[in-house]
Design an enzyme around this catalytic site. Structure first.
Site, PDB file in Angstrom:
ATOM      1  N   PHE A  36       0.812  -1.222   0.000  1.00 40.34           N
ATOM      2  CA  PHE A  36       0.000   0.000   0.000  1.00 40.34           C
ATOM      3  C   PHE A  36       0.841   1.267   0.000  1.00 40.34           C
ATOM      4  O   PHE A  36       0.365   2.338  -0.380  1.00 40.34           O
ATOM      5  CB  PHE A  36      -0.935   0.010   1.227  1.00 40.34           C
TER       6      PHE A  36
ATOM      7  N   LYS B 228      -1.079  -6.978  -9.263  1.00 39.81           N
ATOM      8  CA  LYS B 228      -2.066  -7.064  -8.166  1.00 39.81           C
ATOM      9  C   LYS B 228      -1.640  -6.019  -7.129  1.00 39.81           C
ATOM     10  O   LYS B 228      -0.822  -6.287  -6.257  1.00 39.81           O
ATOM     11  CB  LYS B 228      -2.058  -8.474  -7.577  1.00 39.81           C
TER      12      LYS B 228
ATOM     13  N   CYS C  83       9.439   1.914   3.333  1.00 43.27           N
ATOM     14  CA  CYS C  83      10.301   0.769   3.641  1.00 43.27           C
ATOM     15  C   CYS C  83      11.724   1.230   3.933  1.00 43.27           C
ATOM     16  O   CYS C  83      12.513   0.488   4.500  1.00 43.27           O
ATOM     17  CB  CYS C  83      10.304  -0.209   2.481  1.00 43.27           C
TER      18      CYS C  83
HETATM   19  P1  NAD Z   1       1.546  -6.619   2.987  1.00 43.88           P
HETATM   20  O1  NAD Z   1       2.581  -7.661   3.033  1.00 43.88           O
HETATM   21  O2  NAD Z   1       0.426  -6.682   3.957  1.00 43.88           O
HETATM   22  O3  NAD Z   1       0.829  -6.642   1.530  1.00 43.88           O
HETATM   23  C1  NAD Z   1       1.593  -6.611   0.355  1.00 43.88           C
HETATM   24  C2  NAD Z   1       0.778  -7.276  -0.757  1.00 43.88           C
HETATM   25  O4  NAD Z   1       0.526  -8.625  -0.406  1.00 43.88           O
HETATM   26  C3  NAD Z   1      -0.578  -6.621  -1.002  1.00 43.88           C
HETATM   27  O5  NAD Z   1      -0.829  -6.582  -2.383  1.00 43.88           O
HETATM   28  C4  NAD Z   1      -1.536  -7.550  -0.275  1.00 43.88           C
HETATM   29  O6  NAD Z   1      -2.826  -7.564  -0.844  1.00 43.88           O
HETATM   30  C5  NAD Z   1      -0.876  -8.894  -0.400  1.00 43.88           C
HETATM   31  N1  NAD Z   1      -1.154  -9.770   0.747  1.00 43.88           N
HETATM   32  C6  NAD Z   1      -1.414  -9.393   2.019  1.00 43.88           C
HETATM   33  N2  NAD Z   1      -1.617 -10.482   2.792  1.00 43.88           N
HETATM   34  C7  NAD Z   1      -1.456 -11.557   1.998  1.00 43.88           C
HETATM   35  C8  NAD Z   1      -1.534 -12.969   2.227  1.00 43.88           C
HETATM   36  N3  NAD Z   1      -1.797 -13.471   3.440  1.00 43.88           N
HETATM   37  N4  NAD Z   1      -1.319 -13.791   1.187  1.00 43.88           N
HETATM   38  C9  NAD Z   1      -1.043 -13.292  -0.032  1.00 43.88           C
HETATM   39  N5  NAD Z   1      -0.961 -11.974  -0.309  1.00 43.88           N
HETATM   40  C10 NAD Z   1      -1.172 -11.106   0.693  1.00 43.88           C
HETATM   41  O7  NAD Z   1       2.282  -5.205   3.027  1.00 43.88           O
HETATM   42  P2  NAD Z   1       1.641  -3.747   3.139  1.00 43.88           P
HETATM   43  O8  NAD Z   1       1.091  -3.565   4.511  1.00 43.88           O
HETATM   44  O9  NAD Z   1       0.769  -3.482   1.971  1.00 43.88           O
HETATM   45  O10 NAD Z   1       2.956  -2.846   2.951  1.00 43.88           O
HETATM   46  C11 NAD Z   1       3.824  -2.522   4.005  1.00 43.88           C
HETATM   47  C12 NAD Z   1       4.975  -3.502   4.092  1.00 43.88           C
HETATM   48  O11 NAD Z   1       5.685  -3.507   2.857  1.00 43.88           O
HETATM   49  C13 NAD Z   1       5.997  -3.117   5.133  1.00 43.88           C
HETATM   50  O12 NAD Z   1       6.411  -4.281   5.791  1.00 43.88           O
HETATM   51  C14 NAD Z   1       7.139  -2.517   4.329  1.00 43.88           C
HETATM   52  O13 NAD Z   1       8.411  -2.578   4.925  1.00 43.88           O
HETATM   53  C15 NAD Z   1       7.081  -3.344   3.121  1.00 43.88           C
HETATM   54  N6  NAD Z   1       7.725  -2.692   1.995  1.00 43.88           N
HETATM   55  C16 NAD Z   1       8.953  -3.147   1.629  1.00 43.88           C
HETATM   56  C17 NAD Z   1       9.607  -2.547   0.576  1.00 43.88           C
HETATM   57  C18 NAD Z   1      10.948  -3.029   0.136  1.00 43.88           C
HETATM   58  O14 NAD Z   1      11.414  -2.556  -0.878  1.00 43.88           O
HETATM   59  N7  NAD Z   1      11.589  -3.955   0.817  1.00 43.88           N
HETATM   60  C19 NAD Z   1       9.018  -1.467  -0.090  1.00 43.88           C
HETATM   61  C20 NAD Z   1       7.760  -1.026   0.314  1.00 43.88           C
HETATM   62  C21 NAD Z   1       7.117  -1.669   1.363  1.00 43.88           C
END
Ligand code: NAD
Length: 499
Positions: free
Chosen positions: A150, A174, A282
């Protein structure tokens, strides 16, 4: 604004029925602003089928024409940058300038992808054996999927699809169900830029949609960015189904301040990197490691700056920091304030009492917060909080600061603040983190380098974008060729070796 988002499949919005829907919130008001369809097997299947159908034509499109689509897309995004920023602010909450900045950083990857004719140049060796030449080429992997978080609804997808498409793949995105609208505009602009129908598709939803992508035999590679538990799941499930996977996870980014550092510069950097985008980056700095004796002075300078930060709706010009993305996330982040204190930290600045300007009482607010005297055993240090909470740890020496960082399971980004070049060089050499800043607090690599962390911040071998992106989205082929020559040598059953 009360809008409904649906999938983008084969160059147009999905018109079929969808069984499930989610709400889209405006985090600054706390109110539902729209709804989004959630995809299941039928919708994801349709998107993958569209991408498979578009693949032969797109991969045979000349490099120069693929680059031309990227050039046109670049100009269209630039001309709609503010509109895209407004869409991001409305659903994510970040302030408009920050949202426009995320689009600009995404555009850098589009710039890079415009150079695809050069990036896909192979190598050629003449006469590797008598009359034999060898060369290497890189070819697209096929249909690839991108699953994004997000916190950067435009930039993170733009880390992936420009390079994937320029390499000749077709794509299914997605995006996060929390802020799905930016991806719709990106899809429309790609179509306007001349991308054929089906080459770029968007399916909305959550776990169900992701699971179909991870197991679908038509999907050859998956790029993921999100939290560490989901990144691990994506990597394990995707690779178990024979896919190439790069899965970027969460972070705990440390900023080390050595005693010789310019403390005003360090305090500015800590506040900018700790509270920009409400800490939902992140690469946000979440742990400040002050090497004594500068801790007290540095904390005082940071407190002074925090007091004047303006928290408010992202679309108000005066606002410097917006709300958090959801009520649940705000409550979870706020929970660390009490737990941190219970574990022995000092709540130097309590964001719950920070004033919010404007008429937005029900928004998902939490002001900038400073926890001091945090130690590595505390949950507020061990967990990725992902909010406007800066934890200060005190170290007695450079060696202790380094040990704290290297013992942390995450390894995304880090920074050192010092005027000692030798110390900075030693830090960049010794620290076990993928992206390092020297007097730069958020060292997000430019598009021509690649982005990625170490340890639990990345599962897989390749980082995203840059030359790693080109490698991820292509397969290498080595060709050895001999054209008939009178000296071809006749029958020889031995293993071919160079004579
Ligand atoms: P999230 O892991 O909850 O969701 C990421 C994606 O995975 C979304 O599209 C979501 O719909 C999907 N998803 C969520 N739960 C799932 C499940 N159980 N099974 C399959 N798919 C699922 O992350 P978020 O809250 O959207 O974003 C914040 C996180 O992303 C933080 O941990 C942040 O550090 C990380 N992030 C990392 C980077 C990087 O480059 N390393 C960059 C941006 C964000």
């Amino acid at each position: 604004m009360d809008q409904h988002r649906t999938h983008w499949i084969n160059g147009k919005p999905w018109t079929g029925e969808t069984a499930a829907r989610g709400d889209i919130y405006n985090p600054a008001t706390g109110r539902v602003a729209g709804t989004v369809d959630f995809a299941g097997e039928i919708e994801v299947g349709a998107a993958v089928a569209a991408a498979e159908a578009a693949l032969p034509g797109w991969r045979e499109t000349s490099l120069v024409k693929r680059a031309a689509v990227m050039f046109a897309f670049r100009e269209l995004v630039r001309s709609r940058q503010q509109e895209l920023a407004a869409i991001i602010t409305a659903e994510h909450g970040k302030v408009l300038s920050d949202a426009a900045g995320e689009v600009a950083r995404g555009l850098e990857v589009v710039d890079f992808a415009c150079g695809i004719p050069h990036l896909l140049r192979g190598g050629y060796s003449e006469n590797v054996s008598a009359g034999v030449d060898a060369y290497s080429i890189r070819q697209p992997v096929g249909v690839v999927a991108g699953i994004t978080p997000f916190n950067f609804p435009a930039m993170v997808p733009m880390w992936m699809f420009p390079i994937a498409l320029a390499c000749g793949n077709t794509f299914v995105l997605k995006p996060s169900e929390k802020d799905p609208s930016a991806s719709q505009l990106l899809a429309e602009l790609l179509a306007e830029a001349g991308l054929p129908d089906g080459a770029f598709n968007v399916v909305h939803g959550a776990k169900e949609a992701v699971d179909v992508l991870l197991t679908h035999p038509g999907v050859r590679a998956v790029s993921f960015v999100g939290s560490t538990p989901i990144a691990r799941y994506i990597y394990e499930t995707g690779t178990a189904h024979g896919k190439r996977v790069q899965a970027l996870g969460g972070a705990k980014n440390h900023m080390v301040v050595l005693p010789d550092a310019d403390l005003d510069l360090a305090a500015d950097a800590a506040v900018n990197a700790g509270f920009g985008s409400a800490g939902e980056r992140c690469m946000a700095i979440s742990a400040l490691v002050a090497v004594e004796p500068v801790g007290d002075e540095l904390v005082a300078k940071i407190e002074q700056r925090m007091a004047s930060l303006i928290v408010g709706p992202g679309d108000e010009e005066a606002s410097e920091m917006g709300p958090l993305v959801t009520r649940q996330h705000r409550d979870k982040v706020a929970g660390y304030l009490d737990s941190g204190v219970a574990e022995g930290a000092t709540l130097a600045v309590d964001g719950r009492s920070h004033p919010v300007t404007g008429d937005a009482a029900d928004g998902f607010w939490l002001g900038p917060t400073l926890l001091d005297h945090v130690t590595p055993e505390m949950n507020c240090y061990r967990d990725e909080i992902f909010g406007p909470v800066l934890s200060v740890l005190r170290a007695r020496s450079y060696a202790e600061a380094l040990q704290i960082i290297n013992a942390n399971p995450y390894g995304n980004g880090t920074a050192i603040f010092t005027n000692d070049g030798g110390a900075a060089r030693r830090f960049t050499h010794e620290v076990e983190v993928g992206m390092v800043g020297v007097n730069v607090p958020i060292p997000v690599p430019m598009a021509f380098y690649s982005f990625g962390g170490w340890k639990s911040s990345l599962f897989g071998d390749t980082h995203v974008y840059g030359t790693d992106g080109v490698h991820f989205y292509t397969r290498a082929k080595a060709v050895t060729s001999r054209w008939l020559d009178p000296s071809h040598g006749g029958v020889n059953l031995g293993f071919p070796v160079n004579q």
